[in-house]
Scaffold this motif. Structure first.
Motif, PDB file in Angstrom:
ATOM      1  N   GLY A 237       0.808  -1.221   0.000  1.00  0.00           N
ATOM      2  CA  GLY A 237       0.000   0.000   0.000  1.00  0.00           C
ATOM      3  C   GLY A 237       0.841   1.271   0.000  1.00  0.00           C
ATOM      4  N   PHE A 238       2.130   1.143  -0.318  1.00  0.00           N
ATOM      5  CA  PHE A 238       2.989   2.327  -0.342  1.00  0.00           C
ATOM      6  C   PHE A 238       2.923   3.000  -1.718  1.00  0.00           C
ATOM      7  CE2 PHE A 238       4.919  -0.456   2.855  1.00  0.00           C
ATOM      8  CZ  PHE A 238       4.967   0.403   3.935  1.00  0.00           C
ATOM      9  N   THR A 239       3.024   4.325  -1.724  1.00  0.00           N
ATOM     10  CA  THR A 239       3.008   5.047  -2.999  1.00  0.00           C
ATOM     11  C   THR A 239       4.412   4.983  -3.622  1.00  0.00           C
ATOM     12  OG1 THR A 239       3.634   7.136  -1.981  1.00  0.00           O
ATOM     13  CG2 THR A 239       1.275   6.674  -2.130  1.00  0.00           C
ATOM     14  N   HIS A 240       4.480   5.348  -4.899  1.00  0.00           N
ATOM     15  CA  HIS A 240       5.788   5.270  -5.559  1.00  0.00           C
ATOM     16  C   HIS A 240       6.824   6.181  -4.905  1.00  0.00           C
ATOM     17  CE1 HIS A 240       4.335   8.850  -7.340  1.00  0.00           C
ATOM     18  NE2 HIS A 240       4.272   8.510  -8.614  1.00  0.00           N
ATOM     19  N   THR A 241       6.362   7.351  -4.407  1.00  0.00           N
ATOM     20  CA  THR A 241       7.316   8.266  -3.767  1.00  0.00           C
ATOM     21  C   THR A 241       7.820   7.688  -2.432  1.00  0.00           C
ATOM     22  OG1 THR A 241       5.336   9.481  -3.080  1.00  0.00           O
ATOM     23  CG2 THR A 241       6.660  10.497  -4.768  1.00  0.00           C
ATOM     24  N   GLN A 242       6.906   7.042  -1.696  1.00  0.00           N
ATOM     25  CA  GLN A 242       7.328   6.402  -0.433  1.00  0.00           C
ATOM     26  C   GLN A 242       8.348   5.294  -0.712  1.00  0.00           C
ATOM     27  OE1 GLN A 242       3.343   5.357   0.864  1.00  0.00           O
ATOM     28  NE2 GLN A 242       3.452   6.778   2.580  1.00  0.00           N
ATOM     29  N   ILE A 243       8.070   4.529  -1.775  1.00  0.00           N
ATOM     30  CA  ILE A 243       8.983   3.428  -2.114  1.00  0.00           C
ATOM     31  C   ILE A 243      10.345   3.973  -2.522  1.00  0.00           C
ATOM     32  CG2 ILE A 243       9.370   1.487  -3.704  1.00  0.00           C
ATOM     33  CD1 ILE A 243       6.268   1.196  -3.792  1.00  0.00           C
ATOM     34  N   ALA A 244      10.335   5.061  -3.287  1.00  0.00           N
ATOM     35  CA  ALA A 244      11.603   5.665  -3.707  1.00  0.00           C
ATOM     36  C   ALA A 244      12.415   6.105  -2.484  1.00  0.00           C
ATOM     37  CB  ALA A 244      11.322   6.855  -4.629  1.00  0.00           C
ATOM     38  N   GLU A 245      11.719   6.657  -1.499  1.00  0.00           N
ATOM     39  CA  GLU A 245      12.415   7.089  -0.273  1.00  0.00           C
ATOM     40  C   GLU A 245      12.944   5.885   0.508  1.00  0.00           C
ATOM     41  OE1 GLU A 245       9.803   9.570   2.071  1.00  0.00           O
ATOM     42  OE2 GLU A 245       9.581  10.950   0.379  1.00  0.00           O
TER      43      GLU A 245
END
Lengths: 119, 189
Positions: free
Chosen positions: B153-161
Protein backbone atom coordinates in the motif's frame (compact mmCIF):
# COMPACT_ATOMS: atom_id res chain seq x y z
CA UNK A 1 -0.99 17.57 -25.50
CA UNK A 2 2.72 17.30 -26.29
CA UNK A 3 4.42 13.94 -26.66
CA UNK A 4 6.57 14.74 -23.66
CA UNK A 5 3.54 15.48 -21.52
CA UNK A 6 1.90 12.27 -22.67
CA UNK A 7 5.03 10.26 -21.89
CA UNK A 8 5.05 11.69 -18.37
CA UNK A 9 1.53 10.39 -17.80
CA UNK A 10 2.38 7.09 -19.43
CA UNK A 11 5.26 6.66 -16.98
CA UNK A 12 2.69 6.69 -14.19
CA UNK A 13 0.51 3.98 -15.71
CA UNK A 14 2.05 0.97 -13.93
CA UNK A 15 2.04 2.82 -10.62
CA UNK A 16 -1.60 3.71 -11.16
CA UNK A 17 -2.50 0.09 -11.90
CA UNK A 18 -0.72 -0.97 -8.71
CA UNK A 19 -2.58 1.69 -6.71
CA UNK A 20 0.72 3.43 -5.95
CA UNK A 21 -0.02 7.00 -7.05
CA UNK A 22 -0.56 9.64 -4.38
CA UNK A 23 -4.15 11.03 -4.49
CA UNK A 24 -3.45 14.17 -6.54
CA UNK A 25 -1.36 12.36 -9.14
CA UNK A 26 -3.98 9.62 -9.28
CA UNK A 27 -6.68 12.16 -10.04
CA UNK A 28 -4.60 13.82 -12.74
CA UNK A 29 -3.71 10.49 -14.30
CA UNK A 30 -7.33 9.32 -14.35
CA UNK A 31 -8.34 12.58 -16.04
CA UNK A 32 -5.69 11.94 -18.69
CA UNK A 33 -6.67 8.29 -19.04
CA UNK A 34 -10.31 9.15 -19.71
CA UNK A 35 -9.31 10.92 -22.92
CA UNK A 36 -6.27 8.90 -24.02
CA UNK A 37 -6.80 5.80 -26.17
CA UNK A 38 -3.11 4.86 -26.04
CA UNK A 39 -3.05 4.75 -22.24
CA UNK A 40 -6.43 2.97 -22.12
CA UNK A 41 -5.11 0.21 -24.39
CA UNK A 42 -1.92 -0.02 -22.37
CA UNK A 43 -3.88 -0.24 -19.12
CA UNK A 44 -6.10 -2.99 -20.54
CA UNK A 45 -2.98 -4.88 -21.66
CA UNK A 46 -1.25 -4.76 -18.27
CA UNK A 47 -4.31 -5.08 -16.02
CA UNK A 48 -4.35 -8.91 -16.06
CA UNK A 49 -0.87 -8.90 -14.49
CA UNK A 50 -2.14 -6.79 -11.59
CA UNK A 51 -5.25 -8.95 -11.24
CA UNK A 52 -3.03 -12.01 -11.11
CA UNK A 53 -1.07 -10.61 -8.18
CA UNK A 54 -4.17 -10.84 -6.00
CA UNK A 55 -4.59 -14.51 -6.85
CA UNK A 56 -0.93 -15.35 -6.23
CA UNK A 57 -0.95 -15.16 -2.44
CA UNK A 58 -0.77 -18.35 -0.36
CA UNK A 59 -4.29 -19.43 0.52
CA UNK A 60 -5.48 -18.96 4.06
CA UNK A 61 -8.77 -20.35 5.35
CA UNK A 62 -10.99 -17.58 6.74
CA UNK A 63 -12.28 -18.19 10.28
CA UNK A 64 -15.71 -19.87 10.34
CA UNK A 65 -17.31 -16.99 12.25
CA UNK A 66 -16.72 -14.64 9.29
CA UNK A 67 -19.14 -16.74 7.24
CA UNK A 68 -21.51 -17.21 10.20
CA UNK A 69 -21.76 -13.44 10.84
CA UNK A 70 -22.06 -12.60 7.16
CA UNK A 71 -24.72 -15.22 6.47
CA UNK A 72 -26.74 -14.13 9.54
CA UNK A 73 -26.93 -10.61 8.08
CA UNK A 74 -27.61 -11.88 4.56
CA UNK A 75 -30.40 -14.25 5.65
CA UNK A 76 -32.00 -11.51 7.70
CA UNK A 77 -31.92 -9.10 4.75
CA UNK A 78 -33.16 -11.81 2.37
CA UNK A 79 -36.14 -12.42 4.65
CA UNK A 80 -36.86 -8.70 4.83
CA UNK A 81 -36.78 -8.51 1.01
CA UNK A 82 -39.02 -11.57 0.83
CA UNK A 83 -41.50 -10.04 3.28
CA UNK A 84 -41.57 -6.87 1.19
CA UNK A 85 -42.28 -8.82 -2.00
CA UNK A 86 -45.64 -10.55 -1.20
CA UNK A 87 -46.91 -7.28 0.21
CA UNK A 88 -46.35 -5.67 -3.17
CA UNK A 89 -47.93 -8.66 -4.92
CA UNK A 90 -50.92 -8.51 -2.60
CA UNK A 91 -51.40 -4.83 -3.28
CA UNK A 92 -51.22 -5.48 -7.03
CA UNK A 93 -53.82 -8.25 -6.73
CA UNK A 94 -55.96 -5.97 -4.62
CA UNK A 95 -55.67 -3.31 -7.26
CA UNK A 96 -56.65 -5.56 -10.13
CA UNK A 97 -60.41 -5.99 -9.37
CA UNK A 98 -60.68 -2.32 -8.56
CA UNK A 99 -58.98 -1.43 -11.82
CA UNK A 100 -61.32 -3.81 -13.69
CA UNK A 101 -64.37 -2.28 -12.01
CA UNK A 102 -63.19 1.21 -12.96
CA UNK A 103 -62.72 0.11 -16.58
CA UNK A 104 -66.19 -1.52 -16.71
CA UNK A 105 -67.78 1.58 -15.21
CA UNK A 106 -65.99 3.79 -17.74
CA UNK A 107 -67.09 1.61 -20.68
CA UNK A 108 -70.69 1.60 -19.41
CA UNK A 109 -70.65 5.35 -18.95
CA UNK A 110 -69.32 5.87 -22.49
CA UNK A 111 -71.98 3.47 -23.79
CA UNK A 112 -74.73 5.32 -21.95
CA UNK A 113 -73.47 8.67 -23.26
CA UNK A 114 -73.36 7.33 -26.84
CA UNK A 115 -76.87 5.93 -26.37
CA UNK A 116 -78.16 9.24 -25.01
CA UNK A 117 -76.51 11.14 -27.87
CA UNK A 118 -78.02 8.77 -30.47
CA UNK A 119 -81.53 9.22 -29.12
CA UNK B 1 -32.53 -26.46 -5.17
CA UNK B 2 -29.95 -27.78 -2.68
CA UNK B 3 -26.73 -25.90 -1.98
CA UNK B 4 -24.77 -28.77 -3.53
CA UNK B 5 -26.57 -28.05 -6.79
CA UNK B 6 -25.94 -24.32 -6.52
CA UNK B 7 -22.25 -24.98 -5.98
CA UNK B 8 -22.15 -26.47 -9.48
CA UNK B 9 -23.49 -23.30 -11.12
CA UNK B 10 -21.24 -20.82 -12.91
CA UNK B 11 -20.57 -17.50 -11.20
CA UNK B 12 -22.70 -15.66 -13.77
CA UNK B 13 -25.73 -17.78 -12.89
CA UNK B 14 -25.12 -17.47 -9.19
CA UNK B 15 -24.80 -13.71 -9.37
CA UNK B 16 -28.16 -13.44 -11.13
CA UNK B 17 -29.71 -15.33 -8.24
CA UNK B 18 -27.87 -13.14 -5.73
CA UNK B 19 -29.34 -10.09 -7.46
CA UNK B 20 -32.78 -11.65 -6.99
CA UNK B 21 -32.11 -11.98 -3.26
CA UNK B 22 -31.19 -15.68 -3.08
CA UNK B 23 -29.16 -16.12 0.12
CA UNK B 24 -28.17 -19.70 -0.77
CA UNK B 25 -26.68 -18.57 -4.07
CA UNK B 26 -24.76 -15.93 -2.16
CA UNK B 27 -23.49 -18.62 0.21
CA UNK B 28 -22.25 -20.62 -2.77
CA UNK B 29 -20.40 -17.52 -4.05
CA UNK B 30 -18.88 -17.02 -0.60
CA UNK B 31 -17.79 -20.66 -0.37
CA UNK B 32 -16.15 -20.42 -3.77
CA UNK B 33 -14.25 -17.15 -3.37
CA UNK B 34 -13.85 -16.40 0.34
CA UNK B 35 -10.49 -18.12 0.72
CA UNK B 36 -8.93 -16.13 -2.11
CA UNK B 37 -10.51 -12.94 -0.74
CA UNK B 38 -9.41 -13.57 2.84
CA UNK B 39 -5.92 -14.63 1.76
CA UNK B 40 -5.40 -11.38 -0.12
CA UNK B 41 -6.86 -9.26 2.68
CA UNK B 42 -4.65 -11.03 5.20
CA UNK B 43 -1.59 -10.68 2.99
CA UNK B 44 -2.16 -6.93 2.72
CA UNK B 45 -3.33 -6.16 6.25
CA UNK B 46 -1.13 -8.68 8.07
CA UNK B 47 -3.82 -8.70 10.70
CA UNK B 48 -6.66 -11.25 10.92
CA UNK B 49 -9.18 -8.82 12.44
CA UNK B 50 -8.71 -6.27 9.66
CA UNK B 51 -8.76 -9.06 7.07
CA UNK B 52 -12.07 -10.37 8.44
CA UNK B 53 -13.63 -6.88 8.34
CA UNK B 54 -12.44 -6.32 4.79
CA UNK B 55 -13.83 -9.66 3.59
CA UNK B 56 -17.17 -9.10 5.30
CA UNK B 57 -17.49 -5.61 3.80
CA UNK B 58 -16.52 -6.80 0.32
CA UNK B 59 -19.02 -9.66 0.30
CA UNK B 60 -21.77 -7.55 1.86
CA UNK B 61 -21.31 -4.96 -0.87
CA UNK B 62 -21.71 -7.77 -3.41
CA UNK B 63 -24.90 -8.93 -1.70
CA UNK B 64 -26.38 -5.45 -1.41
CA UNK B 65 -25.30 -4.08 -4.80
CA UNK B 66 -24.43 -7.00 -7.05
CA UNK B 67 -25.11 -4.83 -10.11
CA UNK B 68 -21.73 -3.15 -9.48
CA UNK B 69 -20.12 -6.30 -10.82
CA UNK B 70 -20.11 -6.25 -14.63
CA UNK B 71 -19.34 -9.69 -16.11
CA UNK B 72 -18.19 -8.15 -19.39
CA UNK B 73 -15.27 -6.49 -17.55
CA UNK B 74 -13.83 -9.70 -16.11
CA UNK B 75 -14.44 -12.61 -13.78
CA UNK B 76 -16.28 -12.34 -10.49
CA UNK B 77 -13.14 -13.47 -8.67
CA UNK B 78 -11.05 -10.69 -10.22
CA UNK B 79 -13.71 -8.15 -9.32
CA UNK B 80 -13.98 -9.39 -5.75
CA UNK B 81 -10.21 -9.38 -5.36
CA UNK B 82 -9.98 -5.82 -6.62
CA UNK B 83 -12.67 -4.75 -4.12
CA UNK B 84 -10.79 -6.57 -1.35
CA UNK B 85 -7.49 -5.00 -2.48
CA UNK B 86 -8.87 -1.46 -2.45
CA UNK B 87 -10.55 -1.86 0.92
CA UNK B 88 -7.55 -3.56 2.51
CA UNK B 89 -5.18 -0.87 1.25
CA UNK B 90 -7.53 1.84 2.54
CA UNK B 91 -7.60 0.18 5.95
CA UNK B 92 -3.85 -0.23 6.04
CA UNK B 93 -3.22 3.38 5.03
CA UNK B 94 -5.66 4.61 7.65
CA UNK B 95 -4.29 2.58 10.50
CA UNK B 96 -1.09 2.33 12.43
CA UNK B 97 -0.85 -1.23 11.19
CA UNK B 98 0.94 0.24 8.18
CA UNK B 99 3.96 1.09 10.26
CA UNK B 100 4.06 -2.14 12.18
CA UNK B 101 3.45 -4.68 9.51
CA UNK B 102 5.94 -5.95 6.98
CA UNK B 103 5.39 -6.04 3.25
CA UNK B 104 7.22 -9.33 2.87
CA UNK B 105 4.48 -11.57 4.19
CA UNK B 106 5.85 -12.14 7.68
CA UNK B 107 3.08 -13.39 9.94
CA UNK B 108 1.63 -15.69 7.32
CA UNK B 109 3.28 -18.69 8.94
CA UNK B 110 0.42 -19.21 11.36
CA UNK B 111 -2.01 -19.52 8.49
CA UNK B 112 -4.23 -22.52 8.24
CA UNK B 113 -3.75 -24.15 4.91
CA UNK B 114 -7.04 -24.59 3.14
CA UNK B 115 -7.93 -28.16 2.22
CA UNK B 116 -8.27 -28.86 -1.49
CA UNK B 117 -11.85 -29.82 -2.05
CA UNK B 118 -13.01 -29.86 -5.62
CA UNK B 119 -11.52 -30.12 -9.08
CA UNK B 120 -12.32 -26.46 -9.58
CA UNK B 121 -10.29 -25.62 -6.48
CA UNK B 122 -7.39 -27.76 -7.67
CA UNK B 123 -7.44 -25.91 -11.00
CA UNK B 124 -7.49 -22.57 -9.23
CA UNK B 125 -4.55 -23.63 -7.08
CA UNK B 126 -2.66 -24.66 -10.20
CA UNK B 127 -3.43 -21.26 -11.67
CA UNK B 128 -2.22 -19.51 -8.51
CA UNK B 129 0.98 -21.61 -8.62
CA UNK B 130 1.55 -20.60 -12.25
CA UNK B 131 1.10 -16.94 -11.31
CA UNK B 132 3.45 -17.30 -8.35
CA UNK B 133 6.04 -18.87 -10.58
CA UNK B 134 5.62 -15.97 -13.05
CA UNK B 135 6.27 -13.63 -10.12
CA UNK B 136 9.25 -15.74 -9.01
CA UNK B 137 10.86 -15.31 -12.42
CA UNK B 138 11.02 -11.53 -12.04
CA UNK B 139 14.26 -9.92 -10.92
CA UNK B 140 14.14 -9.26 -7.15
CA UNK B 141 14.32 -5.47 -7.57
CA UNK B 142 11.13 -5.53 -9.67
CA UNK B 143 9.37 -7.91 -7.26
CA UNK B 144 10.27 -5.61 -4.38
CA UNK B 145 8.66 -2.47 -5.82
CA UNK B 146 5.59 -4.40 -6.97
CA UNK B 147 5.12 -6.04 -3.57
CA UNK B 148 5.64 -2.81 -1.68
CA UNK B 149 3.01 -1.07 -3.77
CA UNK B 150 0.39 -3.75 -4.37
CA UNK B 151 0.63 -5.62 -1.07
CA UNK B 152 2.21 -2.90 1.05
CA UNK B 153 0.00 0.00 0.00
CA UNK B 154 2.99 2.33 -0.34
CA UNK B 155 3.01 5.05 -3.00
CA UNK B 156 5.79 5.27 -5.56
CA UNK B 157 7.32 8.27 -3.77
CA UNK B 158 7.33 6.40 -0.43
CA UNK B 159 8.98 3.43 -2.11
CA UNK B 160 11.60 5.66 -3.71
CA UNK B 161 12.42 7.09 -0.27
CA UNK B 162 12.44 3.69 1.43
CA UNK B 163 14.69 2.10 -1.15
CA UNK B 164 16.72 5.29 -1.64
CA UNK B 165 16.39 5.31 -5.40
CA UNK B 166 15.17 7.83 -7.96
CA UNK B 167 11.42 7.96 -8.52
CA UNK B 168 11.94 7.26 -12.23
CA UNK B 169 13.70 3.99 -11.36
CA UNK B 170 10.78 2.89 -9.17
CA UNK B 171 8.29 3.65 -11.94
CA UNK B 172 10.46 1.84 -14.49
CA UNK B 173 10.74 -1.27 -12.31
CA UNK B 174 7.00 -1.32 -11.75
CA UNK B 175 6.39 -1.15 -15.45
CA UNK B 176 9.00 -3.77 -16.41
CA UNK B 177 7.77 -6.07 -13.66
CA UNK B 178 4.16 -5.89 -14.83
CA UNK B 179 5.24 -6.44 -18.44
CA UNK B 180 7.16 -9.58 -17.47
CA UNK B 181 4.36 -10.82 -15.22
CA UNK B 182 1.95 -10.47 -18.08
CA UNK B 183 4.24 -12.34 -20.47
CA UNK B 184 4.77 -15.09 -17.88
CA UNK B 185 1.04 -15.54 -17.35
CA UNK B 186 0.43 -15.67 -21.09
CA UNK B 187 3.10 -18.35 -21.48
CA UNK B 188 1.56 -20.40 -18.67
CA UNK B 189 -1.95 -20.12 -20.17
Amino acid sequence: MSTREHDQYRDNLAAWLLGALPPLEEELFERHLAGCDVCQREAARLRPAVGALGAAVPEVEPPADVKANLMATVRQEAKARERARPARRRSLIALRPATAMTAVTAVLAVGVLIGVAAT
Amino acid sequence: MRLRGLGGLADEELIERVAAGDARAFEAVYDRHSRAAYSLAYRIAGNPVVAEDVVQEAFLSLWRASERYRPERGSLRSWLLSVVHNRAIDQVRRSLVHDRRRADGEGIEERREAPERTDVEVLRRDEARAIRSALDRLPPDQVRVIELSYFGGFTHTQIAEMLEMPLGTVKGRMRLGLEKMRDGIEEAA
